[in-house]
Motif scaffolding. Structure first.
Motif, short mmCIF file in Angstrom:
data_model
loop_
_atom_site.label_atom_id
_atom_site.label_comp_id
_atom_site.label_asym_id
_atom_site.label_seq_id
_atom_site.Cartn_x
_atom_site.Cartn_y
_atom_site.Cartn_z
N PRO A 1 -7.86 -3.50 3.46
CA PRO A 1 -7.00 -4.40 2.72
C PRO A 1 -7.78 -5.21 1.69
O PRO A 1 -8.93 -5.56 1.89
CB PRO A 1 -6.41 -5.31 3.81
CG PRO A 1 -6.58 -4.55 5.08
CD PRO A 1 -7.83 -3.75 4.90
N THR B 1 -5.32 -9.77 -0.95
CA THR B 1 -3.88 -10.01 -0.77
C THR B 1 -3.31 -9.21 0.38
O THR B 1 -2.11 -9.27 0.64
CB THR B 1 -3.12 -9.66 -2.06
OG1 THR B 1 -3.32 -8.26 -2.36
CG2 THR B 1 -3.60 -10.50 -3.23
N GLU C 1 -3.22 -5.95 0.49
CA GLU C 1 -2.76 -4.65 0.04
C GLU C 1 -3.80 -3.58 0.31
O GLU C 1 -5.01 -3.84 0.28
CB GLU C 1 -2.44 -4.70 -1.46
CG GLU C 1 -1.28 -5.63 -1.81
CD GLU C 1 -1.07 -5.72 -3.31
OE1 GLU C 1 -2.04 -5.46 -4.05
OE2 GLU C 1 0.04 -6.06 -3.73
N ARG D 1 -1.88 1.13 -5.07
CA ARG D 1 -1.45 0.56 -3.80
C ARG D 1 -0.82 1.66 -2.95
O ARG D 1 -0.03 2.46 -3.43
CB ARG D 1 -0.41 -0.53 -4.03
CG ARG D 1 -0.87 -1.75 -4.77
CD ARG D 1 0.17 -2.87 -4.65
NE ARG D 1 1.54 -2.44 -4.94
CZ ARG D 1 2.63 -3.15 -4.64
NH1 ARG D 1 2.51 -4.32 -4.03
NH2 ARG D 1 3.82 -2.70 -4.95
N LEU E 1 1.45 1.30 -0.96
CA LEU E 1 2.89 1.04 -1.00
C LEU E 1 3.57 1.80 -2.12
O LEU E 1 4.74 2.17 -2.01
CB LEU E 1 3.11 -0.47 -1.17
CG LEU E 1 4.53 -0.99 -1.08
CD1 LEU E 1 5.06 -0.80 0.34
CD2 LEU E 1 4.57 -2.47 -1.46
N GLU F 1 8.53 -5.96 -4.73
CA GLU F 1 7.10 -5.69 -4.75
C GLU F 1 6.57 -5.35 -3.36
O GLU F 1 5.46 -4.85 -3.22
CB GLU F 1 6.34 -6.89 -5.31
CG GLU F 1 6.48 -7.06 -6.80
CD GLU F 1 5.91 -5.87 -7.57
OE1 GLU F 1 4.83 -5.38 -7.21
OE2 GLU F 1 6.57 -5.42 -8.53
N GLN F 2 7.37 -5.64 -2.33
CA GLN F 2 6.93 -5.39 -0.96
C GLN F 2 7.52 -4.13 -0.33
O GLN F 2 7.24 -3.82 0.82
CB GLN F 2 7.29 -6.59 -0.06
CG GLN F 2 6.53 -7.86 -0.36
CD GLN F 2 7.06 -8.59 -1.57
OE1 GLN F 2 8.28 -8.62 -1.79
NE2 GLN F 2 6.18 -9.17 -2.37
N GLY G 1 5.30 -3.66 2.87
CA GLY G 1 4.06 -4.37 3.12
C GLY G 1 4.06 -5.74 2.47
O GLY G 1 4.39 -5.86 1.28
N GLY H 1 1.35 -8.05 3.20
CA GLY H 1 0.03 -8.64 3.41
C GLY H 1 -0.30 -8.86 4.87
O GLY H 1 -1.45 -8.71 5.27
N THR I 1 2.70 -4.25 7.63
CA THR I 1 2.97 -3.03 6.87
C THR I 1 3.68 -2.04 7.78
O THR I 1 3.44 -1.99 8.99
CB THR I 1 1.68 -2.39 6.34
OG1 THR I 1 0.85 -1.99 7.45
CG2 THR I 1 0.91 -3.34 5.45
#
Length: 762
Positions: free
Chosen positions: A40, A43, A45, A56, A58, A497-498, A539, A541, A544
């Motif tokens: 990670p 942040t 990620e 990422r 993600l 964004e997540q 995810g 932070g 996930t």
């Protein structure tokens, strides 16, 4: 601690002196590359390179399991095959000394000239073509990424099951180093040392050495030798990195590794659910073994395996302004020798020696777009060339080994590919790509062997060798050519964004081959797999999660069986695979992390009318209610009671080496103790039952494995002490089954192991 303590102290002192010598000099700033770590970021990620560029996880529309250096250490992952404990739907099986990974039921059991994997392994961007070198011990690994599903567009042929990407540390101008020394059960010693330092401005060098030896756990019931499985492995790896200009860097690497390891050949008689050992049925008592820690070997057979590998690699990275260019150039020279007792008894029936000598050259040029544009793209060209020869020798009864022929091929491939992702809106993305591959097998041949009375013609019909043809006469097989386009299309929607949702279609392709190891003129067709997948990722932070569902339409599977010294390779007509899997990780507190995964895989042969099937040579033998003809051939005159390979319709059968349910649960908890940090970790792995054989034969029951580790790190974070144990419940299970028409052998995994590791960082 027996005789190895002296060697342990000597090896540790030498490695420490080497590391200390390299750390002289001043520190200098290192020019960084795009992040490729699966650890990670600040942040939380995770950055991966599953699409040949840093992104990422993600945002990558592929099921990816990422394993950081800490995760690998906590789970006791010492070599690549250990990853199956922490990656659901991944298995590492072996055919003799040849490692064969499987992802979601897609793998191979083929070990012959020109053969290749279905799951490709890459180390720092370089493809590992040899199955004998795939299960290597990990060297200064930063992270491992397991890509599930076909990766035919970006990673090419022979990735029908997926790809495993291993990233290691690069030389740095900031001096650093470490030394780890371990001692464990069965007199197992491991020493690993790494050091890197600046030579001059813009030039850095690193070196790593690894040594491992063990007496292993098997005992030969014939002579009482409890070190019959003794092995040792060692490797040295060096690197030189030069920052030619601020925009151009060159990294050169050389690796030499050597093993003397009979572990994968230490089998005893496979015993089925009825208590029947699958060997020659008139074997006298005391001439075969069935207990997990016992083998039965004639001391004169010399069963064992040795490998010797030299690798030279060069990586050039250049910032062209409009794009980033990377060039990968690789030369590999690998030599393998193995001697195996095929009848799985101590009777002097049949012993075979198989060599594998390969020289490989690969060249890839990759061009990546710059970040920040709505259109992100990757394109490249790839060339592969591998020449291998497989000399064999055989021993009948107590006679000495004699030459038993040879086979070989020259396999080549040229490919061009491109893949692009366009941001239609900030939430909606379209990805499309394709790869064109031109593959050919040339200069293929086999020799008339001592143990092969017939060969196969181009239609698969057996043809007796002309008695007037001398032994070892060379038979040249016509050239085989394949051309294939493997596309990829993905739609991805990003609600926030997540989170991310995607739907993909990808295609995989495994090149056709010539079965010269089976004395055959008949080409083996290429495999083709169409894969459909739906996935969701989240995810933030601290937490996930990934969930995916997939469906595979898989055609022309290349499957193999092994008779007395002859590899038989056929195409299964088709199969169907579908399933669901998920994985999650949660940082509950700053001290406690919990992660895990679960995969359900339904894999069946849709049509396979002539699947290899083993049975005892007995005219009264039946399968179900249908009598099966049984004529003993190539059995050394053993007749009734021996094993024979026949065929059966395996349509609807479960695919080999594919458990329906696999999963793991990992917990890591850290507390402050004695001014330092104590980290307690554990990993629980579960697999349901599965079959090692093709036609639902040679079953392994379900089992679970528990690994525990406790590591204390001093306040300076330079000294560590760790206690570890694997297979804590001492469960006995088979790690492989070696099957042939002379005997079926069980290779057992290690029982409970435990030990101590001391670490020093500079």
């Amino acid at each position: 601690m027996r005789k190895s303590m002296k060697g342990l102290i000597s090896a540790g002192a030498g490695a420490g002196a080497l590391a200390s010598a390299l750390l002289a000099g001043q520190a200098a700033a290192q020019v960084g590359n795009a992040p490729a770590s699966a650890a990670p970021t600040e942040t939380g990620e995770i950055i991966v390179t599953a699409q040949r560029r840093a992104e990422r996880s993600l945002d990558v529309p592929i099921t990816v399991t990422t394993l950081s250096e800490d995760t690998l250490t906590d789970a006791g992952v010492r070599q690549l095959s250990d990853m199956s404990k922490v990656v659901p739907a991944l298995r590492f099986d072996k055919s003799g000394v040849y490692t064969q990974p499987t992802i979601r039921g897609v793998g191979t059991a083929i070990a012959t000239s020109g053969g290749g994997p279905n799951v490709a392994t890459y180390v720092d961007g370089f493809f590992l073509p040899s199955a004998a070198a795939t299960d290597f011990q990990l060297l200064k690994v930063q992270n491992i990424q397991v890509l599930k599903g076909p990766q035919g567009t970006l990673f090419g042929r022979n990735t029908t099951g997926g790809a495993i990407l291993v990233s290691t540390a690069e030389p740095s101008e900031d001096p650093s180093g470490e030394l780890r020394v371990s001692y464990g059960r069965f007199d197992t010693v491991e020493v690993q040392s790494y050091a890197t330092s600046r030579i001059t401005d813009g030039v850095a060098f690193d070196i790593e050495g690894l040594y491992r030896r063990s007496d292993n756990f098997q005992r030969n019931i014939v002579d009482g030798n409890d070190q019959v499985g003794k092995y040792n492995r060692w490797s040295v790896r060096t690197g030189l990195k030069v920052e030619v200009t601020p925009d151009v860097s060159v990294l050169l690497r050389y690796t030499h590794s050597k093993t003397d390891d009979p572990s994968a050949l230490m089998h005893n008689a496979f015993v089925d659910g009825n208590g029947t050992p699958w060997i020659y049925q008139f074997t006298p008592p005391g001439f075969y073994a069935t207990k997990p820690n016992e083998v039965a070997l004639n001391p004169g057979d010399g069963v064992g395996a040795r490998t010797n590998t030299d690798v030279i690699q060069g990586t050039i990275k250049a910032d062209l302004g409009f794009a980033d260019l990377t060039s990968y150039t690789q030369f590999r020279d690998e030599r393998v020798t193995s001697i195996q007792d095929l009848d799985a008894t101590a009777l002097p029936i049949f012993t075979i020696g198989i060599g594998s000598n390969s020289k490989t050259f690969t060249q890839e040029v990759l061009l990546n777009s710059k970040a920040g544009s709505p259109l992100q793209w990757t394109t490249g060209v790839y060339y592969f060339r591998n020449r291998d020869t497989w000399p064999t020798e055989a021993k009948l009864g107590t006679a000495p080994f004699v030459r038993n022929g040879e086979s070989g091929t020259l396999s080549q491939s040229i490919a061009v590919f491109g893949d692009a992702t366009y941001e239609v809106t900030p939430q909606f993305f379209i990805t499309a790509g394709a790869r064109y591959s031109h593959d050919w097998v040339d200069q293929a041949y086999f020799q008339r062997a001592l143990t092969a009375p017939v060969y196969e013609d181009a239609n698969g019909n057996p043809v007796p060798f002309d008695p007037a043809t001398p032994l070892y006469t060379r038979f040249d097989v016509p050239k085989l050519t394949n051309n294939r386009v493997t596309p990829r299309v993905v739609l991805r929607y990003k609600p926030s964004e997540q989170s991310s949702l995607y739907a993909s279609f990808t295609q995989g392709y495994k090149a056709g081959l010539l079965n010269v190891g089976g004395y055959s003129y008949r080409p083996v067709k290429p495999e083709k797999i169409n894969a459909y997948e739906l996935g969701y990722k989240y995810g933030d932070g601290r937490f996930t999660a990934e969930l995916s569902g997939f469906y595979y339409d898989y055609k022309n599977l290349q499957v193999s069986s092994f008779q007395a010294g002859t590899a038989r390779i056929t195409n299964a007509a088709s199969s169907e695979i579908y399933g669901i899997e998920g994985q999650a990780s949660a940082r509950i507190t700053s001290d406690l992390t919990v992660s895990g995964g679960l995969a359900w895989t339904h894999a069946r042969y849709k049509s396979f009318p002539n699947a290899p099937f083993y049975q005892f040579c007995d005219p009264a033998a039946v399968f179900g209610s249908s009598p099966v003809a049984c004529t003993p051939t190539s059995l050394g005159g053993l007749g009734p009671g021996a094993l024979v390979e026949t065929t059966i319709d395996a349509g609807g059968f479960k695919m080999q080496r594919t458990p329906e349910l696999t999963g793991n649960l990992a917990v890591s908890y850290g507390i402050d103790v004695g001014g330092g940090r104590l980290n307690l970790s554990g990993n629980l792995y579960y697999t349901s039952s599965f079959y090692f054989g093709i036609a639902e034969q040679f079953k392994q029951s379900q089992y679970a494995l528990l690994g525990l580790r406790a590591e204390w790190v001093d306040p300076s974070e330079k000294i560590s002490v760790a206690l570890f144990s694997e297979n804590v419940t001492n469960h006995r299970y088979r790690s492989a089954v070696n099957y042939a028409s002379l005997g079926i052998g069980s290779v057992w995994a290690e029982p409970i192991t435990y030990g101590l590791t001391l670490g020093v960082k500079y």
